[in-house]
Motif scaffolding. Structure first.
Motif, PDB file in Angstrom:
ATOM      1  N   SER A   1       3.336  -0.666  -5.976  1.00  0.00           N
ATOM      2  CA  SER A   1       2.165   0.027  -5.277  1.00  0.00           C
ATOM      3  C   SER A   1       0.825  -0.356  -5.658  1.00  0.00           C
ATOM      4  O   SER A   1       0.655  -0.731  -6.953  1.00  0.00           O
ATOM      5  CB  SER A   1       2.463   1.359  -5.202  1.00  0.00           C
ATOM      6  N   LEU A   2      -0.098  -0.527  -4.851  1.00  0.00           N
ATOM      7  CA  LEU A   2      -1.451  -0.759  -4.927  1.00  0.00           C
ATOM      8  C   LEU A   2      -2.265   0.507  -5.327  1.00  0.00           C
ATOM      9  O   LEU A   2      -3.542   0.276  -5.297  1.00  0.00           O
ATOM     10  CB  LEU A   2      -2.184  -1.606  -3.948  1.00  0.00           C
ATOM     11  N   SER A   3      -1.555   1.488  -5.770  1.00  0.00           N
ATOM     12  CA  SER A   3      -2.299   2.742  -5.707  1.00  0.00           C
ATOM     13  C   SER A   3      -3.156   2.797  -7.104  1.00  0.00           C
ATOM     14  O   SER A   3      -4.189   3.347  -7.306  1.00  0.00           O
ATOM     15  CB  SER A   3      -1.341   3.809  -5.872  1.00  0.00           C
TER      16      SER A   3
ATOM     17  N   ASN B   1       0.980  -1.183   0.016  1.00  0.00           N
ATOM     18  CA  ASN B   1      -0.163  -0.170   0.056  1.00  0.00           C
ATOM     19  C   ASN B   1       1.035   1.185   0.189  1.00  0.00           C
ATOM     20  O   ASN B   1       0.391   2.336  -0.856  1.00  0.00           O
ATOM     21  CB  ASN B   1      -0.770  -0.113   1.307  1.00  0.00           C
ATOM     22  N   ASP B   2       1.982   1.182   0.744  1.00  0.00           N
ATOM     23  CA  ASP B   2       2.754   2.501   0.934  1.00  0.00           C
ATOM     24  C   ASP B   2       4.187   2.316   1.042  1.00  0.00           C
ATOM     25  O   ASP B   2       4.539   1.796   2.102  1.00  0.00           O
ATOM     26  CB  ASP B   2       2.177   3.026   2.240  1.00  0.00           C
TER      27      ASP B   2
ATOM     28  N   ASN C   1       5.154   4.055  -9.067  1.00  0.00           N
ATOM     29  CA  ASN C   1       4.576   2.821  -8.425  1.00  0.00           C
ATOM     30  C   ASN C   1       5.366   1.685  -8.292  1.00  0.00           C
ATOM     31  O   ASN C   1       4.891   0.668  -8.015  1.00  0.00           O
ATOM     32  CB  ASN C   1       3.269   2.596  -9.121  1.00  0.00           C
TER      33      ASN C   1
ATOM     34  N   SER D   1      -4.258  -4.172   3.461  1.00  0.00           N
ATOM     35  CA  SER D   1      -4.619  -3.111   4.749  1.00  0.00           C
ATOM     36  C   SER D   1      -5.119  -3.824   6.019  1.00  0.00           C
ATOM     37  O   SER D   1      -5.620  -4.985   6.283  1.00  0.00           O
ATOM     38  CB  SER D   1      -5.432  -1.974   3.990  1.00  0.00           C
TER      39      SER D   1
ATOM     40  N   PHE E   1      -5.401  -3.275  -7.602  1.00  0.00           N
ATOM     41  CA  PHE E   1      -4.797  -4.776  -7.127  1.00  0.00           C
ATOM     42  C   PHE E   1      -4.590  -5.583  -8.480  1.00  0.00           C
ATOM     43  O   PHE E   1      -3.454  -5.831  -8.492  1.00  0.00           O
ATOM     44  CB  PHE E   1      -5.718  -5.559  -6.231  1.00  0.00           C
TER      45      PHE E   1
ATOM     46  N   ALA F   1      -8.654  -5.056   5.327  1.00  0.00           N
ATOM     47  CA  ALA F   1      -8.854  -5.509   4.012  1.00  0.00           C
ATOM     48  C   ALA F   1      -9.446  -7.073   4.585  1.00  0.00           C
ATOM     49  O   ALA F   1      -9.121  -7.680   5.586  1.00  0.00           O
ATOM     50  CB  ALA F   1      -7.790  -5.955   3.309  1.00  0.00           C
TER      51      ALA F   1
ATOM     52  N   GLU G   1       0.607  -7.601   0.946  1.00  0.00           N
ATOM     53  CA  GLU G   1       0.423  -6.869   2.096  1.00  0.00           C
ATOM     54  C   GLU G   1      -0.975  -6.303   2.013  1.00  0.00           C
ATOM     55  O   GLU G   1      -1.529  -5.508   1.467  1.00  0.00           O
ATOM     56  CB  GLU G   1       1.212  -5.375   2.464  1.00  0.00           C
TER      57      GLU G   1
END
Length: 311
Positions: free
Chosen positions: A66-68, A36-37, A54, A93, A71, A96, A91
């Protein structure tokens, strides 16, 4: 197929600490991480060989996406890398649904290796009773193959015993692994990928947690034969595995083709691997001394497998 592991747990449990440790110490594995981050993991700048908005590529071969962007997009980006990652980590959240993320491990090209849920040993029971987050926390526990009971240093020996009993009730299918600083050997986190000899690790069982920091060592059992066996024989063997087996992995040449064997917690998986060529059988199991009994596994293999191979 690429092994796929989901790492979940409520906010503040220690997921980031675990993930950072695995990515920075992959022990020869080319890990692909969906996260996520990036900033939260705080990857050592000396490890970064290339980065954009990303994606981060590390000098040790690991890749973080990154999942920004979503997914599915991030997973596709990761799997399109050449060479492809040896193992994919996701990972989740803090809120989630890890069970939903685990379903991706059954997609073509992926093989679910396990669901690891990290908990705060001091706070987990209070979180489970919270009117707002309790259901989420309990769903995490029910989805876990392995529970990393982190922050063990913040509770007393009696509280460790009580926690072990509580977890065995709330998540009876899971292995329980006590830790400080989210310390989990990569051999346990990802399965059997490297030598298990001589590694120092903590131990906890449901009956007694007084040895939580006694640091016993890995024990390993390997079984091989050049002869084909039946899927039914392997299923019977897995049904009788003792609880002292933490993880088991292997490839078998069966009457139904090549099958991949995966065991973690109460989950036993036999999955067809038609895309690879393999002859003979090899199973590798790991557990903890002094509880791990390799002789009993040898006898179990003789009872359920050897008689089939020699028939």
């Amino acid at each position: 197929m690429t092994p796929y592991t989901v790492i979940g747990g409520y906010l503040g449990a220690g997921k980031t600490t675990l993930i950072r440790h695995l990515v920075e110490h992959p022990k020869g594995q080319r890990l692909g991480l969906l996260i996520n981050d990036f900033g939260a993991i705080n990857i050592d700048a000396a490890l970064i060989s290339n980065a954009n908005h990303n994606t981060v590529e590390l000098t040790n071969g690991c890749i973080c996406c990154s999942l920004s962007d979503g997914f599915d997009e991030a997973l596709s980006t990761l799997l399109d890398f050449n060479p492809r990652p040896d193992h994919v980590l996701v990972e989740a959240s803090g809120v989630a649904d890890v069970r939903t993320l685990a379903q991706y491990g059954h997609h073509p090209g992926l093989s679910l290796s396990g669901v690891i849920v990290v908990i705060d040993s001091e706070a987990i029971r209070q979180q489970a009773e919270d009117r707002y987050v309790g259901n989420t926390v309990l769903r995490h526990l029910l989805a876990a193959d392995l529970i990393l009971a982190n922050k063990q240093d913040l509770i007393s020996e009696q509280e460790r015993r009580d926690l072990g009993l509580w977890l065995s009730e709330k998540s009876p299918q899971s292995l329980i692994w006590p830790a400080r600083q989210a310390a989990l050997p990569i051999e346990i986190a990802l399965g059997i990928e490297s030598s298990a000899h001589g590694q120092s690790i903590p131990h906890l069982d449901h009956a007694s947690s007084t040895q939580a920091f006694s640091h016993p060592t890995f024990a390993r059992w390997v079984w091989q034969t050049p002869y084909a066996i039946t899927r039914q024989a392997m299923e019977r063997f897995l049904e009788h595995l003792p609880s002292s087996v933490i993880r088991l992995k292997g490839l078998i040449d069966s009457d139904q083709g090549i099958l991949e064997v995966q065991v973690v917690g109460a989950r036993r998986t036999l999955r067809k691997r038609s895309e690879i060529q393999h002859e003979g059988q090899q199973l590798v199991a790991i557990g903890l001394n002094p509880h791990f009994d390799a002789e009993s596994l040898e006898q179990l293999a003789n009872d359920w497998l050897a008689s089939i191979t020699q028939a």
